[in-house]
Design an enzyme around this catalytic site. Sequence first.
Site, PDB file in Angstrom:
ATOM      1  N   GLU A   1       0.857  -1.175   0.000  1.00  0.00           N
ATOM      2  CA  GLU A   1       0.000   0.000   0.000  1.00  0.00           C
ATOM      3  C   GLU A   1       0.895   1.227   0.000  1.00  0.00           C
ATOM      4  OE1 GLU A   1      -3.287   2.508   0.066  1.00  0.00           O
ATOM      5  OE2 GLU A   1      -3.148   0.358  -0.336  1.00  0.00           O
TER       6      GLU A   1
ATOM      7  N   CYS B   1      -5.305   6.265   5.143  1.00  0.00           N
ATOM      8  CA  CYS B   1      -5.144   5.030   4.373  1.00  0.00           C
ATOM      9  C   CYS B   1      -6.491   4.367   4.155  1.00  0.00           C
ATOM     10  CB  CYS B   1      -4.196   4.086   5.115  1.00  0.00           C
ATOM     11  SG  CYS B   1      -3.931   2.510   4.283  1.00  0.00           S
TER      12      CYS B   1
ATOM     13  N   CYS C   1      -5.866   0.689   6.299  1.00  0.00           N
ATOM     14  CA  CYS C   1      -5.744   0.731   7.762  1.00  0.00           C
ATOM     15  C   CYS C   1      -6.750   1.694   8.383  1.00  0.00           C
ATOM     16  CB  CYS C   1      -4.336   1.151   8.152  1.00  0.00           C
ATOM     17  SG  CYS C   1      -3.029   0.225   7.326  1.00  0.00           S
TER      18      CYS C   1
ATOM     19  N   HIS D   1      -6.707   3.820  12.438  1.00  0.00           N
ATOM     20  CA  HIS D   1      -6.361   5.239  12.576  1.00  0.00           C
ATOM     21  C   HIS D   1      -7.488   6.007  13.265  1.00  0.00           C
ATOM     22  CE1 HIS D   1      -2.473   5.563  10.664  1.00  0.00           C
ATOM     23  NE2 HIS D   1      -2.886   4.783   9.681  1.00  0.00           N
TER      24      HIS D   1
ATOM     25  N   ARG E   1       0.171  -3.724  11.248  1.00  0.00           N
ATOM     26  CA  ARG E   1       1.556  -3.556  10.816  1.00  0.00           C
ATOM     27  C   ARG E   1       2.486  -3.093  11.932  1.00  0.00           C
ATOM     28  NH1 ARG E   1      -1.859  -2.740   6.663  1.00  0.00           N
ATOM     29  NH2 ARG E   1      -1.222  -3.453   4.587  1.00  0.00           N
TER      30      ARG E   1
ATOM     31  N   SER F   1       4.858   1.953   9.569  1.00  0.00           N
ATOM     32  CA  SER F   1       5.782   1.983   8.438  1.00  0.00           C
ATOM     33  C   SER F   1       6.742   3.160   8.506  1.00  0.00           C
ATOM     34  CB  SER F   1       5.013   1.989   7.106  1.00  0.00           C
ATOM     35  OG  SER F   1       4.396   0.735   6.886  1.00  0.00           O
TER      36      SER F   1
ATOM     37  N   CYS G   1       3.100  -0.214   4.474  1.00  0.00           N
ATOM     38  CA  CYS G   1       1.961   0.654   4.171  1.00  0.00           C
ATOM     39  C   CYS G   1       2.465   2.081   4.116  1.00  0.00           C
ATOM     40  CB  CYS G   1       0.852   0.508   5.209  1.00  0.00           C
ATOM     41  SG  CYS G   1      -0.653   1.383   4.706  1.00  0.00           S
TER      42      CYS G   1
ATOM     43  N   CYS H   1       0.107   5.094   4.779  1.00  0.00           N
ATOM     44  CA  CYS H   1      -0.009   5.573   6.161  1.00  0.00           C
ATOM     45  C   CYS H   1       1.122   6.522   6.505  1.00  0.00           C
ATOM     46  CB  CYS H   1       0.023   4.396   7.138  1.00  0.00           C
ATOM     47  SG  CYS H   1      -1.511   3.449   7.183  1.00  0.00           S
TER      48      CYS H   1
END
Length: 574
Positions: free
Chosen positions: A14, A62, A65, A69, A486, A509, A553, A556
Amino acid sequence: MSERIVVDPITRIEGHLRVEVDIDQNGVINDAFSSGTSVRGLELIVRDRDPRDVWAYIQRICGVCTTVHALTSIRSVEDALGIKIPRNAHLIRDIMNEVLYIHDHVVHFYHLHALDWVDVVSALKADPAQTSQIAQSISSWPNSSTGYFADVQNKVKKLVDSGQLGIFANGYWGHPAYKLPPEVNLLAVAHYLEALDFQKEIVKIHTIFGGKNPHPHYVVGGMATPLDIDSDNAVNAERLMHVSQLIDQAKDFVNQVYIPDLLAIGSYYKDWTYGGGLNNYLCYGDFSTTNIYDVKNYRMPRGIILNGNLSQIYDIDLKDTKQIQEFIDHSWYTYDGKKGNGVGKHPFNGQTELNYTCPKAPFTTLDTTKQYSWLKAPRWKEQPMETGPLARIMVGYAAGKDEFVNIVDSTLQKLNLPITALQSAIGRTVARGLETVLIANWLRNDMDELLKNIKNGNQITFDRTKWDPSTWPSSAQGVGWAEAPRGALGHWIDIENGKTKNYQAVVPSTWNASPRDNNNTLGAYEAALRGAQLLNKEQPLEIMRIIHSFDPCLACAVHLTDLETKQTTKIRLG
């Protein structure tokens, strides 16, 4: 002499990630650089907004996700204002996060990562009868007949014969790093296709409790989920039973498809010990059996492990401005109008000041001696950290949590491997699967408790206490945290006179894909790539294996919207 290899973009993730590596004459990676190639700025968008509305903007970081969030953003506001939520709301939030985990981990294994280990075209050489025997020897999953696998094989053959591989195009098929026999490849391809159907079913739980997916609804103070077992206009008995059935189906898929496949594939790659990297692990902790801020009762314990030493766990304080800091020495930002200068800022004092100059053409590689990424470099006491499933498994194991110890020890015994074997790309993938088993069990338990509460007459999901801004202090700071699929996710908010003064999010990430810091210390991706050997530099499958094992990701980690036109801004590197 070293040679620079560039992979841009890294696919099956992503967001947008560029990786550059230097290899020696034997194809061994002796240095690596991770670059996020688009920029983030949602922190700027929520300035001066009502803190109760921020979650709705921030979850647009995102489209994968989303729910976590929103959850973390709301937790930051509730922490700042001292808001405690009803038990039912806490359970529903955990259920939604647990559903996200299972969905995310299954999708990652089959659709984002499996093709790094599975040669799809090789499945054409398989004997469906032997594949059937293998399937039945490792699982009781009903779709295991010879005819079933023969049908899947015919589907793949039609794609290959057509010359258009569709979703299987552009793979490194036939690469010498693939080790699975054709029959196991066929098994994996069949379950790849089944997982496509699985993922669309489990997210229905989000639509029932949160109204929709992606971007389900939350509310500061609890959940906007009406519970009434007798009403057609609420989450009633029928919908609750549907959720319960979906949970049971998810557990079956995890235990009868995902885990058997993971162990079957992993057994062929036990010697693939590359990709460990830092061996520093960060976990904020989550899934409390009481309330979110009761750290002692977390199912996922909080802690830090350094240098792979499982005999010591360090505490972490997300509000301590000397612990978590973000550095920008190799990032396209400034602090107080200055580039880097070795200064790190805690998120409470964080800034989002963009500083990018397009390099002159021709542009081939990044100037990694300077700024080379839109990601900042978060550090814990100036130490780079890995976060995610492997970090959580390691911290849980080191903490002596029975669930973690039992599942890790039994799995390593089956594979005849030591605990140190998990500190690799394939180990990171195994850890994600083991975590999914734990999460599926917690999901079942949390749903059972919710049903019990409702049966006993408790249908409360929202508390209006402190909802009125006139009851708030003139200034307040809060941090919301969660363990996203993640990794460790933190949102920090500064509220002044009822408005959002400052907002910063440090996502998994950002930790894992960070560039070098003020001490020129590598981030987790960069460290993990070092030492791996490319068998074919024109087909850098080993790079993909290692990077995909983190489940990147970058969406993000990086974002920007023009605050004047409200349009997305695109920035090209060359």
